[in-house]
Design an enzyme around this catalytic site. Structure first.
Site, PDB file in Angstrom:
ATOM      1  N   LYS A  66     -10.926   6.394 -11.726  1.00 49.04           N
ATOM      2  CA  LYS A  66      -9.670   5.783 -11.262  1.00 49.04           C
ATOM      3  C   LYS A  66      -8.691   5.806 -12.422  1.00 49.04           C
ATOM      4  CE  LYS A  66      -7.875   3.695  -7.619  1.00 49.04           C
ATOM      5  NZ  LYS A  66      -8.117   3.882  -6.181  1.00 49.04           N
ATOM      6  N   ASP A 107      -2.807   5.969  -4.730  1.00 52.24           N
ATOM      7  CA  ASP A 107      -3.251   4.590  -4.505  1.00 52.24           C
ATOM      8  C   ASP A 107      -1.958   3.781  -4.436  1.00 52.24           C
ATOM      9  OD1 ASP A 107      -5.833   2.768  -4.609  1.00 52.24           O
ATOM     10  OD2 ASP A 107      -4.385   1.724  -5.858  1.00 52.24           O
TER      11      ASP A 107
HETATM   12  P1  NDP Z   1       0.879   1.216  -1.026  1.00 51.53           P
HETATM   13  O1  NDP Z   1       1.543   1.179  -2.341  1.00 51.53           O
HETATM   14  O2  NDP Z   1       1.255   2.268  -0.064  1.00 51.53           O
HETATM   15  O3  NDP Z   1       1.060  -0.183  -0.297  1.00 51.53           O
HETATM   16  C1  NDP Z   1       0.618  -1.364  -0.861  1.00 51.53           C
HETATM   17  C2  NDP Z   1       1.049  -2.494   0.021  1.00 51.53           C
HETATM   18  O4  NDP Z   1       0.446  -3.701  -0.443  1.00 51.53           O
HETATM   19  C3  NDP Z   1       2.548  -2.735   0.012  1.00 51.53           C
HETATM   20  O5  NDP Z   1       2.956  -3.229   1.245  1.00 51.53           O
HETATM   21  C4  NDP Z   1       2.687  -3.792  -1.083  1.00 51.53           C
HETATM   22  O6  NDP Z   1       3.848  -4.599  -0.991  1.00 51.53           O
HETATM   23  C5  NDP Z   1       1.466  -4.630  -0.817  1.00 51.53           C
HETATM   24  N1  NDP Z   1       1.099  -5.345  -2.043  1.00 51.53           N
HETATM   25  C6  NDP Z   1       0.814  -4.811  -3.256  1.00 51.53           C
HETATM   26  N2  NDP Z   1       0.558  -5.775  -4.147  1.00 51.53           N
HETATM   27  C7  NDP Z   1       0.702  -6.933  -3.457  1.00 51.53           C
HETATM   28  C8  NDP Z   1       0.563  -8.283  -3.817  1.00 51.53           C
HETATM   29  N3  NDP Z   1       0.246  -8.638  -5.076  1.00 51.53           N
HETATM   30  N4  NDP Z   1       0.745  -9.214  -2.841  1.00 51.53           N
HETATM   31  C9  NDP Z   1       1.062  -8.848  -1.567  1.00 51.53           C
HETATM   32  N5  NDP Z   1       1.218  -7.578  -1.184  1.00 51.53           N
HETATM   33  C10 NDP Z   1       1.034  -6.649  -2.112  1.00 51.53           C
HETATM   34  O7  NDP Z   1      -0.709   1.255  -1.336  1.00 51.53           O
HETATM   35  P2  NDP Z   1      -1.879   1.690  -0.376  1.00 51.53           P
HETATM   36  O8  NDP Z   1      -1.576   1.302   1.023  1.00 51.53           O
HETATM   37  O9  NDP Z   1      -2.224   3.082  -0.688  1.00 51.53           O
HETATM   38  O10 NDP Z   1      -3.083   0.789  -0.936  1.00 51.53           O
HETATM   39  C11 NDP Z   1      -3.397  -0.510  -0.406  1.00 51.53           C
HETATM   40  C12 NDP Z   1      -4.807  -0.879  -0.794  1.00 51.53           C
HETATM   41  O11 NDP Z   1      -5.730   0.087  -0.258  1.00 51.53           O
HETATM   42  C13 NDP Z   1      -5.113  -0.934  -2.288  1.00 51.53           C
HETATM   43  O12 NDP Z   1      -6.084  -1.917  -2.527  1.00 51.53           O
HETATM   44  C14 NDP Z   1      -5.722   0.431  -2.556  1.00 51.53           C
HETATM   45  O13 NDP Z   1      -6.542   0.438  -3.713  1.00 51.53           O
HETATM   46  C15 NDP Z   1      -6.546   0.616  -1.299  1.00 51.53           C
HETATM   47  N6  NDP Z   1      -6.915   1.980  -0.985  1.00 51.53           N
HETATM   48  C16 NDP Z   1      -5.974   2.949  -0.787  1.00 51.53           C
HETATM   49  C17 NDP Z   1      -6.349   4.220  -0.459  1.00 51.53           C
HETATM   50  C18 NDP Z   1      -5.357   5.283  -0.135  1.00 51.53           C
HETATM   51  O14 NDP Z   1      -5.779   6.347   0.343  1.00 51.53           O
HETATM   52  N7  NDP Z   1      -4.072   5.083  -0.325  1.00 51.53           N
HETATM   53  C19 NDP Z   1      -7.763   4.608  -0.387  1.00 51.53           C
HETATM   54  C20 NDP Z   1      -8.686   3.493  -0.518  1.00 51.53           C
HETATM   55  C21 NDP Z   1      -8.243   2.259  -0.834  1.00 51.53           C
HETATM   56  P3  NDP Z   1       5.062  -4.396  -2.031  1.00 51.53           P
HETATM   57  O15 NDP Z   1       5.703  -3.122  -1.615  1.00 51.53           O
HETATM   58  O16 NDP Z   1       5.885  -5.597  -1.869  1.00 51.53           O
HETATM   59  O17 NDP Z   1       4.430  -4.319  -3.406  1.00 51.53           O
END
Ligand code: NDP
Length: 449
Positions: free
Chosen positions: A129, A169
């Site tokens: 990662k 991510d």
């Molecule tokens: P994105 O950046 O596309 O979206 C993240 C989302 O989570 C946004 O809506 C963001 O809001 C919100 N968020 C982030 N930090 C916080 C916080 N502290 N409190 C509340 N909301 C928060 O990321 P992904 O959708 O790709 O990833 C989401 C999760 O899934 C992570 O844990 C990631 O590790 C996991 N994941 C992702 C994969 C992928 O293929 N993308 C694969 C496997 C796991 P804001 O815009 O306001 O920050």
């Protein structure tokens, strides 16, 4: 250390002592060790070869300076990371996260989780990662491009299709992967498609990779429902986040007849009793890079925005935390339970605190951990690598069918392993043990390296 098998206590103490201040990494290690008691009892050979101790120490950790110039001409300095955790099963594989909260402890927790997740997919990929404390929010495209180019100017020497294959991510989507790939190609003078996944469809990407993590999470929840003779039809679902994982989880829930009634970002959450309007959500979050409050404003009467507050106060049958680590705590778990929620499936990595997990399982709520539920993302990345290696590209339908089969396989492996190790129905111990055994056996076979 209550609850932890005696043979594993020294290992955990060593992790705490060798990695001070890295609380998320401690939490991720503890969560796996908590499941491994029955394994070390049955297989003393793992302890003899120090397999678990070796697993807790990354094979390589890279930290580097990322200097870049912003639109005002000011020099900015960020910190870049790549933790190459374990390559017993294949090249390191795992995403890059760009978020101001990123530090070594977060990258190590994610890398550690990734080892077991990748193993669970049954595909030949190791765990790694990376990321940076760079915040893309509010930055222009040109700034994001210059940052990505500087980041790759260091990272390129550590990665490669047979070495280490990053992906996206939090904060790293198609735009960032494009800039990163462009710089890699420029520096190396090689069109090495297999070095990054999550690429655009016209330049080596795979169908369904964008949708894969969210779709896969919902496929996993569908399998849980099927075990009960039930389905998504008519179920109320709350999905936290509104990024890549959340958006496609909402899409699949709706396709399967459920109704996603709430989603969020770091500013608060929206409730939309008539069901989240997916096109509007995509417009607000993907096209305009806006805030979730904008959704409620544009949607009108059926939706309302709650600033800050906890999305887990919204009553639902199924909760899919898809935002970030430790976003669902013990109090949230209590509220979900009293509102009748029966399934919590983690789309994000480690979104539930240990207190929340304990409460949920004690109350009989089915809890499914991220390393199993969100493995569809990395699994489809591995399918992208397969297509790149064979210079082929598969149809959406074919790729989605492969994803569904993989998720069903992971689900069944979790349940079968939980049963075999005396914890029937426990997806968490099933995922940890099944993921562990495959890596541990490969490590034994490869010798002390
Ligand atoms: P994105 O950046 O596309 O979206 C993240 C989302 O989570 C946004 O809506 C963001 O809001 C919100 N968020 C982030 N930090 C916080 C916080 N502290 N409190 C509340 N909301 C928060 O990321 P992904 O959708 O790709 O990833 C989401 C999760 O899934 C992570 O844990 C990631 O590790 C996991 N994941 C992702 C994969 C992928 O293929 N993308 C694969 C496997 C796991 P804001 O815009 O306001 O920050």
């Amino acid at each position: 250390m209550p609850g932890l098998d005696e043979k594993l206590q020294d290992i955990y103490s060593e992790v705490l002592q060798r990695n001070p201040g890295e609380s998320e990494f401690h939490q991720a290690v503890r969560e796996v060790l908590d499941s491994l008691g029955p394994v070390v009892a049955k297989h003393p050979e793992y302890a003899d070869a120090a397999v678990i101790r070796r697993l807790c120490e990354p094979e390589r950790q890279i930290i580097f300076r990322v200097p870049w110039v912003d639109d005002t001409g000011t020099v900015q300095i960020n910190r870049g990371f790549r933790v190459e955790f374990n390559s017993a099963l294949g090249p390191y594989k795992g995403g890059l996260r760009f978020h101001p909260s990123v530090y070594l402890g977060i990258v190590k927790f994610l890398g550690f989780e990734q080892i077991f997740k990748n193993s669970l997919t049954g595909l030949p990929i190791g765990g790694g990662k990376g990321g940076s404390d760079f915040d893309p929010k509010g930055r222009s495209n040109a700034e994001v491009m210059r940052f990505c180019q500087s980041f790759m100017t260091e990272l390129y020497r550590h990665i490669g299709e047979y070495t280490d294959v990053p992906a996206g991510d939090i904060g790293v989507g198609g735009r960032e992967i494009g800039y990163l790939f462009g710089q890699y190609k420029r520096i190396t003078n090689r069109y090495e498609s297999g070095v990054l996944t999550g690429k655009g469809l016209s330049w080596g990407g795979s169908q369904v990779r964008t949708e894969a993590t969210g779709y896969g999470a919902v496929f996993f929840a569908k399998e849980i429902l099927q075990e009960r003779g039930d389905s998504f039809e008519g179920k109320r679902v709350v999905v936290s986040g509104s990024g890549n994982v959340a958006i496609y989880a909402v899409e699949k829930v709706h396709q399967l007849g459920g109704i996603a009634v709430a989603c969020s970002d770091s500013s608060g959450y929206v409730v939309d009793e008539s069901g989240i309007d997916l096109e509007l959500l995509k417009e607000v979050k993907q096209d305009d890079r806006g805030r979730i409050g904008d959704y409620a404003e544009k949607r009108g009467q059926s939706a309302h925005f709650v600033e800050n507050g906890s999305i887990w106060d919204v009553p639902c049958d199924i909760a899919l935390p898809c935002a970030t680590q430790n976003e669902l705590n013990g109090t949230d778990a209590k509220n979900l339970i009293s509102n009748g929620c029966t399934i919590v499936a983690e789309g994000a990595n480690m979104p539930c605190t240990p207190g929340a997990t304990k409460r949920l399982t004690e109350a009989g709520v089915t809890f499914a951990p991220g390393k199993a539920v969100n493995a569809g993302g990395v699994a489809t990345s591995a399918l992208e690598m397969q297509q790149n290696a064979s210079r082929d590209s598969w149809s959406f339908e074919h790729t989605e069918a492969r994803l569904a089969t993989i998720m069903s396989g992971i689900h069944d492996r979790c349940l079968e392993t939980a049963e075999a190790y005396g914890t029937p129905g426990d997806y968490q111990s099933g995922a940890n043990i099944a993921g562990f055994i495959q890596v541990a056996d490969a490590m034994l076979a490869l010798g002390v390296i």
